[in-house]
Design a protein around this motif. Sequence first.
Motif, PDB file in Angstrom:
ATOM      1  N   GLY A 151      53.234  26.626  41.907  1.00 30.54           N
ATOM      2  CA  GLY A 151      54.490  26.129  42.427  1.00 30.54           C
ATOM      3  C   GLY A 151      54.551  26.139  43.939  1.00 30.54           C
ATOM      4  N   GLU A 152      53.581  26.834  44.556  1.00 28.59           N
ATOM      5  CA  GLU A 152      53.650  26.946  45.989  1.00 28.59           C
ATOM      6  C   GLU A 152      52.574  26.135  46.721  1.00 28.59           C
ATOM      7  OE1 GLU A 152      55.621  30.509  46.626  1.00 28.59           O
ATOM      8  OE2 GLU A 152      54.884  30.676  48.679  1.00 28.59           O
ATOM      9  N   CYS A 153      51.319  26.164  46.197  1.00 26.05           N
ATOM     10  CA  CYS A 153      50.245  25.456  46.896  1.00 26.05           C
ATOM     11  C   CYS A 153      49.602  24.366  46.042  1.00 26.05           C
ATOM     12  CB  CYS A 153      49.180  26.441  47.368  1.00 26.05           C
ATOM     13  SG  CYS A 153      48.257  27.191  46.014  1.00 26.05           S
ATOM     14  N   GLY A 154      49.987  24.275  44.752  1.00 25.11           N
ATOM     15  CA  GLY A 154      49.456  23.223  43.911  1.00 25.11           C
ATOM     16  C   GLY A 154      48.102  23.540  43.302  1.00 25.11           C
ATOM     17  N   MET A 155      47.562  24.718  43.578  1.00 21.17           N
ATOM     18  CA  MET A 155      46.292  25.130  42.989  1.00 21.17           C
ATOM     19  C   MET A 155      46.462  25.288  41.479  1.00 21.17           C
ATOM     20  SD  MET A 155      43.130  26.888  43.677  1.00 21.17           S
ATOM     21  CE  MET A 155      43.240  27.962  45.091  1.00 21.17           C
ATOM     22  N   PRO A 156      45.563  24.660  40.703  1.00 19.52           N
ATOM     23  CA  PRO A 156      45.696  24.762  39.251  1.00 19.52           C
ATOM     24  C   PRO A 156      45.592  26.215  38.791  1.00 19.52           C
ATOM     25  CG  PRO A 156      44.064  23.119  39.855  1.00 19.52           C
ATOM     26  CD  PRO A 156      44.405  23.878  41.101  1.00 19.52           C
ATOM     27  N   THR A 157      46.438  26.603  37.894  1.00 21.30           N
ATOM     28  CA  THR A 157      46.435  27.977  37.423  1.00 21.30           C
ATOM     29  C   THR A 157      46.856  28.052  35.961  1.00 21.30           C
ATOM     30  OG1 THR A 157      47.455  30.143  37.698  1.00 21.30           O
ATOM     31  CG2 THR A 157      48.778  28.261  38.355  1.00 21.30           C
ATOM     32  N   THR A 158      46.308  29.023  35.239  1.00 13.22           N
ATOM     33  CA  THR A 158      46.728  29.239  33.858  1.00 13.22           C
ATOM     34  C   THR A 158      47.841  30.276  33.804  1.00 13.22           C
ATOM     35  OG1 THR A 158      44.972  30.862  33.622  1.00 13.22           O
ATOM     36  CG2 THR A 158      44.526  28.657  32.808  1.00 13.22           C
ATOM     37  N   SER A 159      48.196  30.749  34.981  1.00 16.11           N
ATOM     38  CA  SER A 159      49.215  31.784  35.060  1.00 16.11           C
ATOM     39  C   SER A 159      50.491  31.379  34.358  1.00 16.11           C
ATOM     40  CB  SER A 159      49.501  32.083  36.535  1.00 16.11           C
ATOM     41  OG  SER A 159      50.792  32.620  36.663  1.00 16.11           O
ATOM     42  N   SER A 160      51.082  32.323  33.636  1.00 20.12           N
ATOM     43  CA  SER A 160      52.287  31.997  32.873  1.00 20.12           C
ATOM     44  C   SER A 160      53.508  31.900  33.769  1.00 20.12           C
ATOM     45  CB  SER A 160      52.512  33.052  31.792  1.00 20.12           C
ATOM     46  OG  SER A 160      52.167  34.317  32.264  1.00 20.12           O
ATOM     47  N   TYR A 161      53.395  32.391  35.010  1.00 24.79           N
ATOM     48  CA  TYR A 161      54.551  32.259  35.885  1.00 24.79           C
ATOM     49  C   TYR A 161      54.404  31.092  36.855  1.00 24.79           C
ATOM     50  CZ  TYR A 161      51.609  36.296  36.954  1.00 24.79           C
ATOM     51  OH  TYR A 161      50.570  37.158  37.038  1.00 24.79           O
ATOM     52  N   GLY A 162      53.391  30.227  36.604  1.00 25.48           N
ATOM     53  CA  GLY A 162      53.266  29.002  37.364  1.00 25.48           C
ATOM     54  C   GLY A 162      52.921  29.186  38.822  1.00 25.48           C
ATOM     55  N   MET A 163      52.231  30.300  39.138  1.00 30.36           N
ATOM     56  CA  MET A 163      51.800  30.551  40.506  1.00 30.36           C
ATOM     57  C   MET A 163      50.321  30.934  40.474  1.00 30.36           C
ATOM     58  SD  MET A 163      54.343  30.391  42.763  1.00 30.36           S
ATOM     59  CE  MET A 163      56.013  29.850  42.404  1.00 30.36           C
ATOM     60  N   CYS A 164      49.554  30.546  41.513  1.00 30.14           N
ATOM     61  CA  CYS A 164      48.156  30.922  41.574  1.00 30.14           C
ATOM     62  C   CYS A 164      48.040  32.415  41.886  1.00 30.14           C
ATOM     63  CB  CYS A 164      47.428  30.084  42.624  1.00 30.14           C
ATOM     64  SG  CYS A 164      47.862  30.534  44.311  1.00 30.14           S
ATOM     65  N   VAL A 165      46.800  32.914  41.835  1.00 37.09           N
ATOM     66  CA  VAL A 165      46.572  34.334  42.070  1.00 37.09           C
ATOM     67  C   VAL A 165      47.135  34.749  43.425  1.00 37.09           C
ATOM     68  CG1 VAL A 165      44.797  36.109  42.316  1.00 37.09           C
ATOM     69  CG2 VAL A 165      44.479  34.254  40.676  1.00 37.09           C
ATOM     70  N   LYS A 166      46.944  33.871  44.402  1.00 35.43           N
ATOM     71  CA  LYS A 166      47.367  34.171  45.768  1.00 35.43           C
ATOM     72  C   LYS A 166      48.879  34.296  45.872  1.00 35.43           C
ATOM     73  CE  LYS A 166      46.239  31.491  49.534  1.00 35.43           C
ATOM     74  NZ  LYS A 166      45.287  30.470  50.022  1.00 35.43           N
ATOM     75  N   HIS A 167      49.582  33.411  45.188  1.00 31.84           N
ATOM     76  CA  HIS A 167      51.029  33.354  45.364  1.00 31.84           C
ATOM     77  C   HIS A 167      51.821  34.059  44.267  1.00 31.84           C
ATOM     78  CE1 HIS A 167      49.852  29.752  47.878  1.00 31.84           C
ATOM     79  NE2 HIS A 167      50.465  30.576  48.708  1.00 31.84           N
ATOM     80  N   SER A 168      51.106  34.491  43.209  1.00 36.50           N
ATOM     81  CA  SER A 168      51.832  35.095  42.091  1.00 36.50           C
ATOM     82  C   SER A 168      52.261  36.525  42.402  1.00 36.50           C
ATOM     83  CB  SER A 168      50.966  35.092  40.835  1.00 36.50           C
ATOM     84  OG  SER A 168      49.809  35.862  41.043  1.00 36.50           O
ATOM     85  N   GLY A 169      51.652  37.116  43.455  1.00 34.66           N
ATOM     86  CA  GLY A 169      51.910  38.507  43.791  1.00 34.66           C
ATOM     87  C   GLY A 169      53.376  38.880  43.787  1.00 34.66           C
ATOM     88  N   LYS A 170      54.167  38.111  44.534  1.00 33.95           N
ATOM     89  CA  LYS A 170      55.578  38.461  44.662  1.00 33.95           C
ATOM     90  C   LYS A 170      56.365  38.143  43.400  1.00 33.95           C
ATOM     91  CE  LYS A 170      56.050  34.237  47.394  1.00 33.95           C
ATOM     92  NZ  LYS A 170      56.565  33.624  48.610  1.00 33.95           N
ATOM     93  N   TYR A 171      55.735  37.315  42.522  1.00 29.35           N
ATOM     94  CA  TYR A 171      56.430  36.987  41.284  1.00 29.35           C
ATOM     95  C   TYR A 171      55.915  37.828  40.130  1.00 29.35           C
ATOM     96  CZ  TYR A 171      57.805  32.928  43.980  1.00 29.35           C
ATOM     97  OH  TYR A 171      58.298  32.114  44.942  1.00 29.35           O
ATOM     98  N   ARG A 172      54.945  38.658  40.438  1.00 30.57           N
ATOM     99  CA  ARG A 172      54.257  39.398  39.399  1.00 30.57           C
ATOM    100  C   ARG A 172      55.184  40.363  38.663  1.00 30.57           C
ATOM    101  NH1 ARG A 172      48.081  40.350  39.069  1.00 30.57           N
ATOM    102  NH2 ARG A 172      47.723  38.286  39.871  1.00 30.57           N
ATOM    103  N   ARG A 173      55.244  40.142  37.383  1.00 32.89           N
ATOM    104  CA  ARG A 173      55.957  41.099  36.527  1.00 32.89           C
ATOM    105  C   ARG A 173      55.047  41.334  35.343  1.00 32.89           C
ATOM    106  NH1 ARG A 173      58.361  41.033  40.436  1.00 32.89           N
ATOM    107  NH2 ARG A 173      60.572  40.671  40.854  1.00 32.89           N
ATOM    108  N   ARG A 174      53.745  41.440  35.664  1.00 30.23           N
ATOM    109  CA  ARG A 174      52.734  41.384  34.625  1.00 30.23           C
ATOM    110  C   ARG A 174      52.926  42.458  33.552  1.00 30.23           C
ATOM    111  NH1 ARG A 174      48.191  38.326  34.973  1.00 30.23           N
ATOM    112  NH2 ARG A 174      46.769  38.631  33.238  1.00 30.23           N
TER     113      ARG A 174
END
Length: 97
Positions: free
Chosen positions: A39-62
Amino acid sequence: MGFYSCPYTFIDGRICGKGCYRQEGCALHWKIRPRTPCGECGMPTTSSYGMCVKHSGKYRRRVNYQQKKRDELRAKIAIFENHIPDLPDSMHEEEKA
Ligand SMILES: [Zn+2]
Ligand SMILES: [Zn+2]
């Protein structure tokens, strides 16, 4: 029979590109679900919160997310078995990845 190149995109942005008979991808990747762009840089990701590894940090509720999934799964199983089962340790596998 068509001949395709695997469209699978690695986490670092590289494309597999391997020749394959499935439009979905090579033998290794065709089963892997399509990635959604970060959702932030457009990098393809399988992340369930729609953010890449780099940007998922602040959204991480793993941990919470895993716990939620387990609770949902337990609830589902409980409906069938009428009790809360113990889930195997393999449920933790994804957390280590
Ligand atoms: Zn591939
Ligand atoms: Zn990103």
